[in-house]
Design a protein around this motif. Structure first.
Motif, mmCIF file in Angstrom:
data_model
loop_
_atom_site.group_PDB
_atom_site.id
_atom_site.type_symbol
_atom_site.label_atom_id
_atom_site.label_comp_id
_atom_site.label_asym_id
_atom_site.label_seq_id
_atom_site.Cartn_x
_atom_site.Cartn_y
_atom_site.Cartn_z
ATOM 1 N N TRP A 129 0.828 -1.199 0.000
ATOM 2 C CA TRP A 129 0.000 0.000 0.000
ATOM 3 C C TRP A 129 0.867 1.256 0.000
ATOM 4 O O TRP A 129 1.886 1.307 0.684
ATOM 5 C CB TRP A 129 -0.867 0.060 1.257
ATOM 6 N N LEU B 251 -3.683 3.743 2.020
ATOM 7 C CA LEU B 251 -4.042 2.977 3.203
ATOM 8 C C LEU B 251 -4.794 3.846 4.205
ATOM 9 O O LEU B 251 -5.786 3.406 4.816
ATOM 10 C CB LEU B 251 -2.791 2.381 3.847
ATOM 11 N N TRP C 284 -4.438 0.707 -8.572
ATOM 12 C CA TRP C 284 -3.175 0.064 -8.238
ATOM 13 C C TRP C 284 -2.264 -0.028 -9.460
ATOM 14 O O TRP C 284 -2.690 0.207 -10.584
ATOM 15 C CB TRP C 284 -3.402 -1.338 -7.658
ATOM 16 N N GLU D 134 -7.291 -6.577 -0.371
ATOM 17 C CA GLU D 134 -6.117 -7.453 -0.364
ATOM 18 C C GLU D 134 -6.458 -8.853 -0.862
ATOM 19 O O GLU D 134 -5.680 -9.465 -1.613
ATOM 20 C CB GLU D 134 -5.526 -7.498 1.043
#
Length: 234
Positions: A161, A166, A216, A185
């Motif tokens: 992260w 996060l 991501w 996750e």
């Protein structure tokens, strides 16, 4: 010809097909609701289900249905083989089915009047459910069964992260009461991109869980870094 009518509708975190777990039970934090539709939305339909831990959901791949009159697919490209190799459609669990019917095993968390709260879902939000059947361990679990195409679960990829992502996820998790971090996750550790892709670190990926956008990238080929978590603007 036969006609099928949904008995329920699935409400799940997955608003897009990308990053949905490829099999049920791989993401325990993926909690959903299976809401009965009329005329089945009667508590009598769930009578006895409190004695059952898991159920099979028989559903429609409602966003992968073939156009009427189209030529049926005899071979498909399963993601498990990297998306390049073909297998016979009946040797895979591809969403491109002759009748767009799928099945998914989920755990019952709570039985309500006309709704099942379940975990381990791998269904797109608003998926039509055409039947619900109890899992029967002595009949549904076969110790000697084998499948050489998918002999074991995929090896998970590491998920890291960025600090700001996060922190945003923690804040949204507290606000919503949803297991956001665990779900991110668990889904991303299965490496949702096509196996044949070799993305550069600059390439961005994303999906939506509930009303939250997740982004991501791949710093390396064997690692994902979550770099964006925010409320959707749509």
């Amino acid at each position: 010809m036969y006609s099928l009518s949904p008995v329920a509708i699935a409400h799940t975190p997955f608003r897009e097909k990308f990053a949905i777990p490829r099999q049920p039970m791989l993401a325990p934090a993926a909690v959903g609701e299976i809401q009965l539709l009329p005329p089945f939305n009667d508590p009598l339909a769930f009578d006895g289900l409190e004695q059952v831990s898991h159920v099979w959901l028989i559903f429609l791949f409602h966003q992968a249905m073939a156009a009427p009159g189209s030529v049926p697919r005899m071979r498909v490209r399963p993601p498990r083989l990297g998306g390049n190799s073909k297998l016979g459609v009946f040797a895979t669990r591809s969403s491109h089915r002759p009748n767009a019917i799928g099945q998914s095993l989920v755990k019952i968390e709570h039985v309500q009047t006309d709704t099942l709260l379940v975990s381990g879902v791998d269904l797109l939000d608003q998926t039509p459910i055409i039947d619900i059947k109890p899992y029967v361990p002595y009949a549904d679990s076969i110790d000697t069964a084998w499948n050489h195409i998918a002999a074991a679960a995929p090896v998970p990829i590491r998920v890291d992260w960025e600090t700001t992502a996060l922190e945003a996820a923690l804040q949204l998790q507290q606000q919503t009461g949803k297991p956001l971090i665990a779900l991110i996750e668990q889904c991303l550790s299965q490496d949702p991109k096509p196996a044949y892709q070799q993305p550069s670190p600059e390439r961005q990926y994303g999906t939506r869980l509930w009303d939250i956008d997740i982004g991501w990238h791949y710093p390396t080929q064997d690692c994902i870094c979550v770099d964006r978590v925010q409320r959707s603007s749509i």
